[in-house]
Scaffold this active site. Structure first.
Site, PDB file in Angstrom:
ATOM      1  N   ASN A 209       8.282  -4.599  17.442  1.00 55.80           N
ATOM      2  CA  ASN A 209       7.120  -5.087  18.183  1.00 55.80           C
ATOM      3  C   ASN A 209       6.747  -6.469  17.637  1.00 55.80           C
ATOM      4  OD1 ASN A 209       5.078  -4.786  15.983  1.00 55.80           O
ATOM      5  ND2 ASN A 209       5.723  -2.655  16.150  1.00 55.80           N
ATOM      6  N   ASP A 305       2.960  10.025  12.252  1.00 58.00           N
ATOM      7  CA  ASP A 305       1.800   9.122  12.257  1.00 58.00           C
ATOM      8  C   ASP A 305       1.311   8.969  10.812  1.00 58.00           C
ATOM      9  OD1 ASP A 305      -0.912   8.096  12.430  1.00 58.00           O
ATOM     10  OD2 ASP A 305      -0.658   8.374  14.591  1.00 58.00           O
ATOM     11  N   PHE A 324      -6.198   0.239  11.788  1.00 58.92           N
ATOM     12  CA  PHE A 324      -6.459  -0.808  12.773  1.00 58.92           C
ATOM     13  C   PHE A 324      -6.046  -0.212  14.123  1.00 58.92           C
ATOM     14  CE2 PHE A 324      -7.174  -5.224  11.062  1.00 58.92           C
ATOM     15  CZ  PHE A 324      -7.441  -4.848   9.766  1.00 58.92           C
ATOM     16  N   LYS A 338      -9.678   7.117  19.084  1.00 61.69           N
ATOM     17  CA  LYS A 338      -8.549   7.053  18.138  1.00 61.69           C
ATOM     18  C   LYS A 338      -9.008   7.396  16.718  1.00 61.69           C
ATOM     19  CE  LYS A 338      -5.159   4.116  19.263  1.00 61.69           C
ATOM     20  NZ  LYS A 338      -4.492   2.825  19.482  1.00 61.69           N
ATOM     21  N   LYS A 342      -7.379  10.494  14.730  1.00 62.76           N
ATOM     22  CA  LYS A 342      -6.567  10.283  13.511  1.00 62.76           C
ATOM     23  C   LYS A 342      -7.332  10.664  12.251  1.00 62.76           C
ATOM     24  CE  LYS A 342      -3.431   6.981  15.578  1.00 62.76           C
ATOM     25  NZ  LYS A 342      -2.149   6.371  15.273  1.00 62.76           N
TER      26      LYS A 342
HETATM   27  O1  PMT Z   1       0.780  -8.545  12.167  1.00 67.90           O
HETATM   28  P1  PMT Z   1      -0.063  -9.547  12.974  1.00 67.90           P
HETATM   29  O2  PMT Z   1       0.773 -10.432  13.843  1.00 67.90           O
HETATM   30  O3  PMT Z   1      -1.004 -10.314  12.085  1.00 67.90           O
HETATM   31  O4  PMT Z   1      -0.967  -8.696  13.992  1.00 67.90           O
HETATM   32  C1  PMT Z   1      -1.965  -7.858  13.474  1.00 67.90           C
HETATM   33  C2  PMT Z   1      -2.013  -6.514  14.225  1.00 67.90           C
HETATM   34  C3  PMT Z   1      -2.353  -6.753  15.692  1.00 67.90           C
HETATM   35  C4  PMT Z   1      -0.663  -5.797  14.116  1.00 67.90           C
HETATM   36  C5  PMT Z   1      -3.104  -5.649  13.508  1.00 67.90           C
HETATM   37  O5  PMT Z   1      -4.343  -6.308  13.544  1.00 67.90           O
HETATM   38  C6  PMT Z   1      -3.234  -4.287  14.155  1.00 67.90           C
HETATM   39  O6  PMT Z   1      -3.876  -4.070  15.180  1.00 67.90           O
HETATM   40  N1  PMT Z   1      -2.578  -3.245  13.540  1.00 67.90           N
HETATM   41  C7  PMT Z   1      -2.470  -1.895  14.097  1.00 67.90           C
HETATM   42  C8  PMT Z   1      -1.279  -1.828  15.023  1.00 67.90           C
HETATM   43  C9  PMT Z   1      -1.082  -0.444  15.641  1.00 67.90           C
HETATM   44  O7  PMT Z   1      -0.061   0.146  15.444  1.00 67.90           O
HETATM   45  O8  PMT Z   1      -2.116   0.012  16.310  1.00 67.90           O
HETATM   46  P2  PMT Z   1      -2.169   1.495  17.015  1.00 67.90           P
HETATM   47  O9  PMT Z   1      -3.438   1.461  17.779  1.00 67.90           O
HETATM   48  O10 PMT Z   1      -0.914   1.738  17.753  1.00 67.90           O
HETATM   49  O11 PMT Z   1      -2.273   2.489  15.806  1.00 67.90           O
HETATM   50  C10 PMT Z   1      -3.509   2.857  15.240  1.00 67.90           C
HETATM   51  C11 PMT Z   1      -3.344   3.034  13.754  1.00 67.90           C
HETATM   52  O12 PMT Z   1      -2.394   4.073  13.506  1.00 67.90           O
HETATM   53  C12 PMT Z   1      -2.866   1.811  12.987  1.00 67.90           C
HETATM   54  O13 PMT Z   1      -3.589   1.763  11.791  1.00 67.90           O
HETATM   55  C13 PMT Z   1      -1.395   2.104  12.731  1.00 67.90           C
HETATM   56  O14 PMT Z   1      -0.957   1.504  11.504  1.00 67.90           O
HETATM   57  C14 PMT Z   1      -1.387   3.613  12.636  1.00 67.90           C
HETATM   58  N2  PMT Z   1      -0.125   4.249  13.054  1.00 67.90           N
HETATM   59  C15 PMT Z   1       0.312   4.162  14.331  1.00 67.90           C
HETATM   60  C16 PMT Z   1       1.442   4.837  14.705  1.00 67.90           C
HETATM   61  C17 PMT Z   1       2.150   5.573  13.733  1.00 67.90           C
HETATM   62  N3  PMT Z   1       3.261   6.217  14.043  1.00 67.90           N
HETATM   63  N4  PMT Z   1       1.697   5.643  12.476  1.00 67.90           N
HETATM   64  C18 PMT Z   1       0.574   4.980  12.126  1.00 67.90           C
HETATM   65  O15 PMT Z   1       0.170   5.026  10.971  1.00 67.90           O
END
Ligand code: PMT
Length: 401
Positions: A209, A305, A324, A338, A342
């Site tokens: 991504n 996750d 995040f 979310k 989580k």
């Molecule tokens: O890296 P940059 O270019 O600076 O951009 C920053 C960012 C946009 C990546 C950052 O600010 C951000 O939003 N990070 C979270 C990205 C994400 O995966 O979001 P999500 O909404 O899909 O997931 C929610 C949370 O679950 C996140 O904390 C993620 O790390 C976590 N997750 C998601 C899927 C997974 N299988 N395991 C996880 O731990």
């Protein structure tokens, strides 16, 4: 008198914000610091040596070739006698010369010769701040451990608006106080995930991504700057390692989870990484070939996750688990759901629609969602987001039983 006994070498460079350095001298001294000043020739066009000298109650150092300066206090000693070198305002020019290691005046010579920490408060026009050259210089300096205080967004003396305005003087003083506090997070162990994950399709192809790692790395740098033992578990990025963190490099979501679990126990975990939700169920062991039978059909499997796993109740759960949320619509509504799903404590929601430039960009606009708060933060640099988050983590542990 939080700065009693501390010696600050304040390097004032030539920008309109130089007039604020007079207030800065006064406020640093009010906190107990001894302030000695270097004034560059262009800074002397904005503030007079006399006023700087009167406020610092010391002589002002201006010229590397001045025999008096060298006889009484050589430039090496000048930089070594201080506990901290603070450049405020720091112009694009001095940041470029610092990054390049140029020593062609007293200010840059002291900065190159010093063995002490250096902090800078940049101040410049928005286009200069956003120029790729300045960005590259700042990234290099930050990676070498230079502490950045600001800049902030606002109206500029040139009539434009944007990032580049010097941060307010009280905020600079607060940052200096925090620097000398020995680290408000000293003794805390904190995990940070950053960057994308790569999920193999075959030995040469993968699913990824657009995450650059800038936000996650900035969070790790801010925590390390406050004295936390910071473990940065990062997917593949092109960024330099932040100073003072332990970095563990991983490829896939499963590797990232394994590294996080191995790094426990921790006081806090902050999941900034953009982790792939799905992987290819069985990655091919050899490169997939075009064999005339049409495109391959890829079967997906769900990845673990990491945030949800770290948030599970149990004796290894960090006391503070932060995620995040990357959203492209209904940012706050989706993030509220979310966070509950989580089961993390705080969730920082950001809009990652292409028009925002959040992925890979230098700025971010955050909504901090907790069980009882929804704070809308103004658009800030990712570094400022990291510093604000770090400040709230300090407050959390300050009140945590
Ligand atoms: O890296 P940059 O270019 O600076 O951009 C920053 C960012 C946009 C990546 C950052 O600010 C951000 O939003 N990070 C979270 C990205 C994400 O995966 O979001 P999500 O909404 O899909 O997931 C929610 C949370 O679950 C996140 O904390 C993620 O790390 C976590 N997750 C998601 C899927 C997974 N299988 N395991 C996880 O731990």
């Amino acid at each position: 008198m939080a700065l009693r006994g501390k010696r600050v070498l304040l390097i004032i460079t030539g920008g309109i914000a130089a007039y604020k350095s007079l207030d800065l001298i006064r406020r640093l001294r009010e906190k107990g610091a001894a302030v000695r000043c270097v004034l560059t020739p262009s800074a002397a066009e904005f503030v007079t040596p006399l006023s700087v000298s009167a406020l610092s109650e010391d002589r002002v150092y201006q010229d590397i070739f001045s025999l008096t300066d060298e006889a009484e206090m050589g430039h090496i000693q000048l930089s070594r006698d201080a506990d901290l070198l603070l450049v405020a305002p720091a112009t694009a020019d001095i940041l470029a010369r610092m990054a390049a290691g140029i020593a062609n005046d007293l200010a840059t010579t002291a900065l190159l010769a010093t063995d002490k920490p250096v902090m800078v408060a940049p101040a410049m026009n928005v286009w200069m701040w956003e120029h790729d050259a300045t960005k590259a210089n700042c990234a290099l300096l930050a990676a070498r451990g230079v502490g950045f205080i600001g800049p902030v967004q606002g109206d500029m003396a040139c009539g434009e608006y944007g990032f580049g305005r010097m941060i307010d003087v009280p905020d600079i003083v607060d940052a200096v106080v925090r620097h000398f506090s020995g680290g408000a997070l000293a003794g805390r162990r904190i995990l940070v995930t950053s960057g994308p994950t790569h999920e193999a399709i075959d030995p040469v192809r993968y699913i990824a991504n657009r995450s650059s790692g800038k936000q996650g790395h900035a969070v790790a740098a801010a925590l390390a700057g406050l004295g936390a033992e910071t473990i940065l578990i990062s997917g593949p990025t092109a960024l330099p390692d932040p100073t003072g963190v332990t970095i563990i490099r991983v490829e896939s979501a499963r590797d990232m989870l394994a590294a996080c679990e191995k790094a426990l126990p921790a006081d806090a975990a902050i999941c900034v990484a953009a982790v792939a939700d799905w992987r290819i169920k069985t990655a091919a062991t050899q490169k997939l070939k075009k064999n005339g039978g049409g495109p391959p059909v890829l079967e997906f499997a769900e990845n673990p996750d990491i945030l949800k796993t770290l948030s599970k109740p149990g004796n290894k759960r960090p006391r503070l688990v932060i995620g995040f949320a990357a959203e492209t619509e209904n940012v706050v509504e989706n993030a509220v759901v979310k966070r509950k799903t989580k089961k993390c404590d705080w969730l920082l929601a950001n809009d990652v629609s292409p028009a925002t430039g959040t992925f890979g960009g230098d700025a971010n606009t955050i909504h901090l969602i907790t069980a009882d708060r929804d704070e809308a933060w103004p658009t800030m640099t990712k570094q400022q987001v990291a510093e604000r988050l770090a400040g709230q983590i300090v407050d959390f542990f300050g009140t945590d039983a």
